[in-house]
Write a protein that holds these residues in place. Structure first.
Motif, PDB file in Angstrom:
ATOM      1  N   GLU A 234       8.909   2.641  21.449  1.00  0.00           N
ATOM      2  CA  GLU A 234       9.380   2.540  20.063  1.00  0.00           C
ATOM      3  C   GLU A 234       8.377   1.882  19.126  1.00  0.00           C
ATOM      4  OE1 GLU A 234      13.289   0.779  20.036  1.00  0.00           O
ATOM      5  OE2 GLU A 234      14.183   2.420  21.174  1.00  0.00           O
ATOM      6  N   GLY A 235       7.096   2.219  19.281  1.00  0.00           N
ATOM      7  CA  GLY A 235       6.070   1.659  18.410  1.00  0.00           C
ATOM      8  C   GLY A 235       5.865   2.512  17.166  1.00  0.00           C
ATOM      9  N   ARG A 236       5.807   1.869  16.009  1.00  0.00           N
ATOM     10  CA  ARG A 236       5.546   2.594  14.748  1.00  0.00           C
ATOM     11  C   ARG A 236       4.567   1.807  13.886  1.00  0.00           C
ATOM     12  NH1 ARG A 236      10.270   4.471  11.087  1.00  0.00           N
ATOM     13  NH2 ARG A 236      10.977   2.327  11.370  1.00  0.00           N
ATOM     14  N   TRP A 237       3.571   2.504  13.369  1.00  0.00           N
ATOM     15  CA  TRP A 237       2.674   1.955  12.359  1.00  0.00           C
ATOM     16  C   TRP A 237       3.292   2.264  11.003  1.00  0.00           C
ATOM     17  CZ3 TRP A 237       1.122   3.039  17.154  1.00  0.00           C
ATOM     18  CH2 TRP A 237       0.122   2.261  17.741  1.00  0.00           C
ATOM     19  N   HIS A 238       3.626   1.221  10.257  1.00  0.00           N
ATOM     20  CA  HIS A 238       4.338   1.399   8.988  1.00  0.00           C
ATOM     21  C   HIS A 238       3.416   1.444   7.783  1.00  0.00           C
ATOM     22  CE1 HIS A 238       8.501   0.634  10.575  1.00  0.00           C
ATOM     23  NE2 HIS A 238       7.796   0.062  11.535  1.00  0.00           N
ATOM     24  N   ALA A 239       2.252   0.813   7.890  1.00  0.00           N
ATOM     25  CA  ALA A 239       1.336   0.751   6.747  1.00  0.00           C
ATOM     26  C   ALA A 239      -0.077   0.512   7.256  1.00  0.00           C
ATOM     27  CB  ALA A 239       1.739  -0.372   5.792  1.00  0.00           C
ATOM     28  N   PRO A 240      -1.077   1.084   6.587  1.00  0.00           N
ATOM     29  CA  PRO A 240      -2.466   0.809   6.993  1.00  0.00           C
ATOM     30  C   PRO A 240      -2.818  -0.657   6.794  1.00  0.00           C
ATOM     31  CG  PRO A 240      -2.334   2.723   5.520  1.00  0.00           C
ATOM     32  CD  PRO A 240      -1.003   2.037   5.465  1.00  0.00           C
ATOM     33  N   VAL A 241      -3.814  -1.103   7.549  1.00  0.00           N
ATOM     34  CA  VAL A 241      -4.363  -2.449   7.384  1.00  0.00           C
ATOM     35  C   VAL A 241      -5.717  -2.334   6.718  1.00  0.00           C
ATOM     36  CG1 VAL A 241      -5.219  -4.502   8.586  1.00  0.00           C
ATOM     37  CG2 VAL A 241      -3.114  -3.382   9.363  1.00  0.00           C
ATOM     38  N   TRP A 242      -5.910  -3.108   5.655  1.00  0.00           N
ATOM     39  CA  TRP A 242      -7.136  -3.045   4.873  1.00  0.00           C
ATOM     40  C   TRP A 242      -7.913  -4.345   5.029  1.00  0.00           C
ATOM     41  CZ3 TRP A 242      -7.278   1.778   3.019  1.00  0.00           C
ATOM     42  CH2 TRP A 242      -6.059   2.426   2.777  1.00  0.00           C
ATOM     43  N   PRO A 243      -9.234  -4.315   4.866  1.00  0.00           N
ATOM     44  CA  PRO A 243     -10.002  -5.559   4.837  1.00  0.00           C
ATOM     45  C   PRO A 243      -9.425  -6.511   3.792  1.00  0.00           C
ATOM     46  CG  PRO A 243     -11.479  -3.686   4.978  1.00  0.00           C
ATOM     47  CD  PRO A 243     -10.103  -3.114   4.745  1.00  0.00           C
ATOM     48  N   GLY A 244      -9.245  -7.750   4.174  1.00  0.00           N
ATOM     49  CA  GLY A 244      -8.631  -8.738   3.286  1.00  0.00           C
ATOM     50  C   GLY A 244      -7.180  -9.016   3.603  1.00  0.00           C
ATOM     51  N   ASP A 245      -6.521  -8.149   4.392  1.00  0.00           N
ATOM     52  CA  ASP A 245      -5.137  -8.401   4.780  1.00  0.00           C
ATOM     53  C   ASP A 245      -5.064  -9.562   5.776  1.00  0.00           C
ATOM     54  OD1 ASP A 245      -4.084  -6.421   3.206  1.00  0.00           O
ATOM     55  OD2 ASP A 245      -3.720  -4.993   4.834  1.00  0.00           O
ATOM     56  N   THR A 246      -3.955 -10.279   5.728  1.00  0.00           N
ATOM     57  CA  THR A 246      -3.683 -11.347   6.684  1.00  0.00           C
ATOM     58  C   THR A 246      -2.491 -10.935   7.543  1.00  0.00           C
ATOM     59  OG1 THR A 246      -4.547 -13.074   5.233  1.00  0.00           O
ATOM     60  CG2 THR A 246      -3.025 -13.769   6.975  1.00  0.00           C
TER      61      THR A 246
ATOM     62  N   GLN B 201       0.330 -10.168   4.503  1.00  0.00           N
ATOM     63  CA  GLN B 201       0.523 -11.307   3.598  1.00  0.00           C
ATOM     64  C   GLN B 201       1.612 -11.059   2.558  1.00  0.00           C
ATOM     65  OE1 GLN B 201      -2.033  -9.302   3.723  1.00  0.00           O
ATOM     66  NE2 GLN B 201      -2.854  -8.788   1.710  1.00  0.00           N
ATOM     67  N   ARG B 202       2.032  -9.813   2.397  1.00  0.00           N
ATOM     68  CA  ARG B 202       3.127  -9.471   1.475  1.00  0.00           C
ATOM     69  C   ARG B 202       4.460  -9.364   2.205  1.00  0.00           C
ATOM     70  NH1 ARG B 202      -1.370  -6.822   0.089  1.00  0.00           N
ATOM     71  NH2 ARG B 202      -0.894  -5.045   1.426  1.00  0.00           N
ATOM     72  N   GLU B 203       4.483  -9.793   3.459  1.00  0.00           N
ATOM     73  CA  GLU B 203       5.678  -9.724   4.313  1.00  0.00           C
ATOM     74  C   GLU B 203       6.114  -8.280   4.566  1.00  0.00           C
ATOM     75  OE1 GLU B 203       7.374 -12.570   5.848  1.00  0.00           O
ATOM     76  OE2 GLU B 203       5.314 -13.118   5.365  1.00  0.00           O
ATOM     77  N   GLN B 204       5.180  -7.354   4.432  1.00  0.00           N
ATOM     78  CA  GLN B 204       5.434  -5.962   4.766  1.00  0.00           C
ATOM     79  C   GLN B 204       5.182  -5.749   6.261  1.00  0.00           C
ATOM     80  OE1 GLN B 204       2.499  -4.272   2.138  1.00  0.00           O
ATOM     81  NE2 GLN B 204       4.047  -3.610   0.669  1.00  0.00           N
ATOM     82  N   THR B 205       6.037  -4.971   6.899  1.00  0.00           N
ATOM     83  CA  THR B 205       5.816  -4.638   8.296  1.00  0.00           C
ATOM     84  C   THR B 205       4.663  -3.652   8.408  1.00  0.00           C
ATOM     85  OG1 THR B 205       8.134  -4.995   8.888  1.00  0.00           O
ATOM     86  CG2 THR B 205       6.835  -3.612  10.361  1.00  0.00           C
ATOM     87  N   VAL B 206       3.671  -4.011   9.184  1.00  0.00           N
ATOM     88  CA  VAL B 206       2.516  -3.164   9.439  1.00  0.00           C
ATOM     89  C   VAL B 206       2.736  -2.348  10.710  1.00  0.00           C
ATOM     90  CG1 VAL B 206       0.072  -3.234  10.113  1.00  0.00           C
ATOM     91  CG2 VAL B 206       0.893  -4.659   8.224  1.00  0.00           C
TER      92      VAL B 206
END
Length: 343
Positions: free
Chosen positions: A91-103, A133-138
């Motif tokens: 049940e793994g899902r990638w919800h959003a890309p990770v960009w340089p600068g993300d925490t 860092q925006r509390e978004q699920t990655v």
């Protein structure tokens, strides 16, 4: 008073417990450079801002497996520091890309426990969520591992085994906002094969092999801040060998799959996975894939393809299990995932 952390043992876990893992991490282009140094990763979307912009994104995101390794690594001190083995994923899902600068940070919920019959260890299931860092699920996924007991006399907890989906449906996949493969440049990507060219049941031998060296494994586990003892301390294993981190095998096999699947650009789902046999320093990893399913998406020019990725340390391509139904000894990894590909 002891100030050091010996890690959790099997009897320390309670179903429903939520664990906030320590040490958030801000990522940069350095992770991309190190990832490409450690693995023969060549997928164009992660390598070139210009190529990614041609696919509707603002820039090249960090490789999906970088996000997986970092989020996984955060959990190790609390979940698998005393693990015998990491057993599987679901049940793994990638919800959003990770960009340089993300925490990135990680949080896990204990969703299952089962003591083994030997009374010396047990299996723990957790659902881990990676947040930016925006509390978004990655990324979120379930994994389970075998963990030693610290007190052999501790009472066995009530067995709870979670009901996990055998695979994600294509409708549950998250396609990154703006992704558009309508003007996809197959020349720059490295291969001409598109979604339409693959048939369900087709198998692909990725041909190439890479010998795993102890030094690169040590660099990788330190890069992901993975503190599992079996990867660092040879006295943690009865035979004194150093166990190669399973994620290292995943990334190596995914990178090798470029030869034949160069246009399977983004990993968006993890249906299941098993580390079938241990990988040790000196093993040569090879890989093959099988097409399990295909689906359309609502994004322009984007199709989803479900793949089985198998890593081996020898043997004939496409050999997986013996007549007894068990994995052959040369099979290291059996991974089931969804990727996005131009139609």
């Amino acid at each position: 008073m002891a100030k050091t952390n010996k890690g959790r043992f099997f009897e320390d876990y309670r179903v429903g417990e939520v664990i906030d893992h320590a040490v958030p991490r801000t990522v940069s282009g350095g992770e991309r450079a190190l990832y490409h140094m450690l693995y023969p990763a060549r997928h164009a979307l992660y390598s070139s801002d210009q190529f990614a912009q041609g696919c509707g994104l603002g820039a090249a995101p960090l490789d999906d497996m970088i996000a997986f390794h970092i989020i996984f690594g955060k959990t190790v001190p609390d979940i698998s520091l005393n693990a015998v083995a990491n057993l599987g994923y679901a049940e793994g899902r990638w919800h959003a890309p990770v960009w340089p600068g993300d925490t990135l940070r990680s949080q896990s919920e204990v969703i299952g426990v089962k003591e083994n019959s030997n009374g010396k260890s047990g299996v723990v299931w957790v659902r881990t969520t990676g947040l930016n860092q925006r509390e978004q699920t990655v990324l979120d996924y379930v994994r389970w591992g075998m963990v030693r007991k610290g007190d052999l006399d501790a009472a066995a907890p009530k067995t709870v085994i979670p009901d996990l989906a055998p695979a994600l449906s294509a409708s549950n996949l998250v396609v990154p906002q703006g992704l558009d493969f309508s003007d996809y440049d197959f020349g720059l990507a490295g291969e001409t094969h598109r979604w339409d060219d693959y048939e369900i049941g087709e198998r692909i031998d990725h041909v190439d092999g890479v010998t795993v060296e102890e030094a690169e494994h040590m660099m990788a586990t330190r890069l992901w801040q993975n503190t599992a003892k079996v990867h660092f301390d040879t006295s943690a294993r009865p035979d004194g060998s150093r166990l190669i981190y399973g994620g290292h095998v995943i990334s190596m096999a995914r990178a090798l799959s470029f030869n034949g699947l160069a246009n399977a650009q983004m990993v968006v789902g993890l249906n299941g996975g098993a580390h079938a046999n241990p990988c040790l320093s000196g093993d040569t990893i090879r890989a093959w894939s099988e097409v399990l399913d295909k689906a359309e998406t609502d994004a322009p020019g984007v199709g989803a393809i479900r793949l089985r990725l198998v890593a081996t340390k020898g043997g004939a391509p496409f050999a997986l299990k013996g007549d007894d139904g068990k994995y052959l000894p040369e099979v290291l990894l059996d991974l089931d995932y969804w990727a996005l590909m131009p139609v």
